[in-house]
Each structure stands twice: as C-alpha cells, then as structure tokens.
Write an enzyme that holds these catalytic residues in place. Structure first.
Site, PDB file in Angstrom:
ATOM      1  N   GLU A   1       0.836  -1.197   0.000  1.00  0.00           N
ATOM      2  CA  GLU A   1       0.000   0.000   0.000  1.00  0.00           C
ATOM      3  C   GLU A   1       0.872   1.248   0.000  1.00  0.00           C
ATOM      4  OE1 GLU A   1      -2.844  -0.369   3.254  1.00  0.00           O
ATOM      5  OE2 GLU A   1      -2.671  -2.553   3.142  1.00  0.00           O
TER       6      GLU A   1
ATOM      7  N   GLU B   1     -10.199   5.396   2.303  1.00  0.00           N
ATOM      8  CA  GLU B   1     -10.620   4.581   3.447  1.00  0.00           C
ATOM      9  C   GLU B   1     -10.621   5.455   4.687  1.00  0.00           C
ATOM     10  OE1 GLU B   1      -8.959   0.819   6.163  1.00  0.00           O
ATOM     11  OE2 GLU B   1      -8.002   1.325   4.262  1.00  0.00           O
TER      12      GLU B   1
END
Length: 478
Positions: free
Chosen positions: A282, A393
C-alpha cells in the site's frame, strides 16, 4: 507565499471535464500554507510554524541506560529522546503530547522499558540529524543500517540498483520533482544515507498499545468493513495477474474527528484470500493523529503478508521496506494541498514488480525511486497480484454513538466534481511483460454511499479517473 514554481499547470479542454489540472509532485512539509489561502490562515500558520521552529527542549546524551527505579525511568521517559547511540534536541511541540485516553496512557507509562526498547529498535544511529521547522527530526542513517537490514534475510546486504521501469510510463506531462521543507535551508542527507523521520516517545505513547505501534488494526481490505468500522470508496480490478499499479492522487487535508481514526487515499496491490493469508502493498497519503500527532496529510507506505495480524507496518517502523532514496522521508507531511474551489495538487505513485529480481518497487512523482519491498516478505505476492484497488478509506469508531464526521478525500461528495471533490486520475496496471496498461473490467464499491461515494469516468486527458469521498456524518448518514 511564493511557491517558487514548484508546480506546473497542464492546460486541457474536454467536454464536462477540468479545463486545467495541476500535476505536482508535492513538497513535503506541514505548517507552510499555500499562496491562495486567506491572510488570516497565513498569519496563523506562520505564527504556528515560528513557534515550532523556536521551541526546543533540553536533552540528555546517553549511550547506556543505568539500572534505575521504574518511577525514575518513567520520569526520564518524558524528558529524554533516546536513540541507539546518542540523542538530539526534541522540540517542545504541543502536537506531540500524548492523547488524553487514560486507559492508553496508564498502561503505557507502567511499561517504560518497553517504550525504550521500541525506540532503540526503530531509531537507528544517524550520521546527521536535520531539524525541520515543523518539529520533525530527520535522521540521516547509513543506508545499510536502516531498519530493513535488521531482517535476517537482509543482514549484511546493501540496497539493490534501480530496476527496469515499466514501458509506457511517460505521458508527456511536465512534472516537477518533490521538495521537502527540511532541505530548503540547504541541509540534505549525504549520499549513502536515507532520511528517516525520528520516532519519539510521544508517538509510541499515543498508540493503542506499544506492541501494535506502527501497525494497522487487524482486518481485511474491503469485505469486512461493516464489522470493523473501516469504510471505503474504491475502484478495483481482479480476475487477472497484475504486476503493478500507477495513478496520480489528488491531495487534501480531510478533517479527522477522533484521535484514533484516520483518513487515507492510496493504492492497494493485493494477493491471497481475504482471510489470514492476505498479502498487501500500500502507498498513498493519510491523515492519522494517532500515528503522527497532527492532522496533516503525509506520504506513507504499508505492507502485510498475514492480513495485518503480525507482519508488516507503516513506513520504516519495522524491517521490510528498503529505502534507496536520500531525498524523500517516508512519513513526512505533504504540501501544498488542494483547496476547495482553488488549485489542485497531486502526487504520482507507481508500484511495480521488478522483472529481474521480483521485488516490488515504489516510485514517487516523476521517476523518483523511493525503494522496494523484497519479494521474500510475501507469500502470494512473491509471484504476482490478483487484485489492484484505488481509493479512500476511513475509520468510523462511532465513539460518540453515531457515525463519525471524519472526512474522506476533500470531505465533499463525488458529484461536486473538479476543484471540490477529490480524485484519482490516469489509473493503470502493469502486465506480465512490464507494460503499463489502462484498466479493464473496473468495479466500484462504496460501503456506505450516503456517507462517502464514488463516480468513475474516462477521457483522453485523464484516462481512467474517478471522484470520491464525502463528509461522513450528515442528514443521510446518521
């Protein structure tokens, strides 16, 4: 404030699309605001920055810790910054105070030895330390002494040479390189070193537990968000073999309303199931008061090979990611940021698998290699990814009994479009032959579209793109 030409404007015309987009690999710092903010904001920011730059505390030089009573060690912990061989001045910075969750502070202050041990493991001996006006300390650590080389598979090794970049990665746009506040004075980390943001006692004391410091909560990526309080607005592709991903990511400063929540925008490179064997790589930007002690968007990385259980961490907080660049400090704040109805700023990100050695490399901006995740860290990602995901997110802790007001992206819904909603553009994936390709068979997902939503589009200028985000709590999101 004079931005010194650190951005460039690409003028384009397209029906119902932005007439211009500022593509900017942004300068990383925290307290200097953009040249288009209000005078009041500029004055406040300047005063804040001057206070931070001026504030230092006394420090203690220490090479070994004597056997002391626990109570004295607790006191020492509050006033001393420990590194493996020596200490440096730590700013008396109000943003670094531990958060007022008594159950966290009580448990941590009873275990000062664990904090000191964690600091010794994370903070490596520095050949030079640069103090940034925003309060961060940047340690210039010999590249082969960085945390990655604590790993038994890497001990005694040195960083690899740059790999072959994916074909088709240039798009003709003029992109300015990244700059950081701590280099403005002429200070820089020398060759053969990597800049690492210093971890302080306060950073660790803010964490929910010392053991979990630097890690995400245990969870899956997207299929368990309702149960864990993690909410997403993302696009993803699956059903093929993927060897990388690339995008330009719009940078904002979303409000995070609870100190143990975060808001991030990132690329996920994923393999394995959504059980305990999940592998992810990520990279993106995040606002995390718990991790960094402030509300600025920061460039970050993450990895795990067991669904966030025991492996992996943010940035360089464990052995894993090997940094090769001496100009970028992972975890440093990004600036300038986009402004509602104002200029828009992006960071370019690309993650791809080196065809020769199989490691996963990270590029920031235009050709600026940050480093790599060694292939041996992973199980499924040792070969290829089975999913690539782009988007936002947040954590919804419902700490007040209702949905959080933590924002995603700009804090505005996708329908507001350019200059108001956050976006990703020029989404691409890397195939088996190291080619960058446009996305096909795109899926989109918004866990709670009344709180945060997403809209996908495509044109000749931005390729595949999407707007996403939202305010969180509102009349439709109680």
């Amino acid at each position: 404030m004079d931005m010194k030409g650190y951005y460039s404007v690409s003028w384009t015309k397209h029906k119902k699309e932005p007439f211009f987009a500022v593509h900017h690999t942004t300068r990383q710092h925290k307290c200097i605001q953009e040249n288009h903010v209000t005078p009041e904001q500029t004055t406040s920011s300047l005063n804040h920055s001057l206070k931070l730059a001026a504030s230092t505390s006394k420090y203690t030089t220490t090479t070994t810790l004597p056997m002391l009573l626990p109570s004295f060690v607790s006191l020492l912990l509050l006033v001393t910054s420990i590194s493996p061989t020596f200490s440096h001045p730590i700013p008396s910075n109000s943003r670094l105070q531990p958060l007022s969750h008594s159950h966290h502070n009580a448990s941590n202050t009873l275990r000062p030895a664990a904090v000191l041990q964690k600091l010794r493991r994370i903070n490596k001996p520095a050949v030079k330390t640069i103090k940034s006006p925003d309060g961060d300390l940047i340690d210039c650590v010999l590249s082969h002494h960085q945390p990655a080389f604590d790993h038994p598979y890497l001990k005694g090794q040195r960083p690899l040479d740059p790999p072959e970049r994916p074909k088709g990665h240039t798009n003709g746009e003029t992109v300015m390189e990244s700059f950081q506040l701590w280099t403005d004075s002429g200070e820089a980390c020398p060759g053969g070193t990597v800049p690492i943001r210093r971890t302080t006692e306060q950073d660790i004391l803010r964490a929910s537990s010392i053991r979990r410091f630097g890690r995400k909560p245990r969870r899956g990526v997207r299929r368990d968000s309702t149960g864990t309080g993690h909410e997403h607005a993302v696009v993803f592709v699956n059903g093929d073999q993927y060897y990388g991903a690339k995008a330009s990511v719009n940078v904002w400063t979303p409000s995070v309303t609870d100190p143990y929540e975060f808001s991030l925008s990132q690329i996920w490179v994923i393999a394995g199931s959504f059980g305990n064997d999940l592998n992810t790589i990520e990279a993106g930007w995040q606002v995390s008061p718990e991790l960094y002690g402030d509300n600025y968007p920061r460039f970050f990385t993450y990895w795990t090979t067991d669904a966030y259980q025991a492996t992996g961490c943010y940035n360089l907080l464990c052995s894993g990611f090997v940094q090769t660049n001496n100009k970028i400090a992972i975890g440093a704040a990004i600036s300038p940021r986009s402004i509602y109805n104002g200029r828009q700023f992006d960071i370019g990100l690309m993650v791809w698998k080196d065809p020769k050695h199989g490691h996963w490399w990270l590029e920031f901006g235009s050709g600026l290699l940050v480093g790599y995740w060694p292939a041996f860290l992973f199980s499924h990602l040792r070969t290829h990814a089975s999913m690539v995901q782009f988007g936002g997110e947040i954590v919804n802790s419902r700490s007040r009994g209702y949905h959080t007001g933590t924002q995603m992206g700009s804090g505005h819904f996708a329908e507001e479009g350019f200059g108001k909603a956050a976006y990703f553009r020029n989404l691409q994936v890397v195939d088996w032959d190291n080619n960058l390709l446009p996305l096909s068979n795109i899926h989109q997902l918004a866990d709670h579209s009344n709180c945060y939503d997403i809209r996908v589009g495509s044109n000749n200028v931005w390729g595949t793109y999407f707007y996403y985000g939202g305010p969180g709590r509102n009349v439709r999101c109680p």
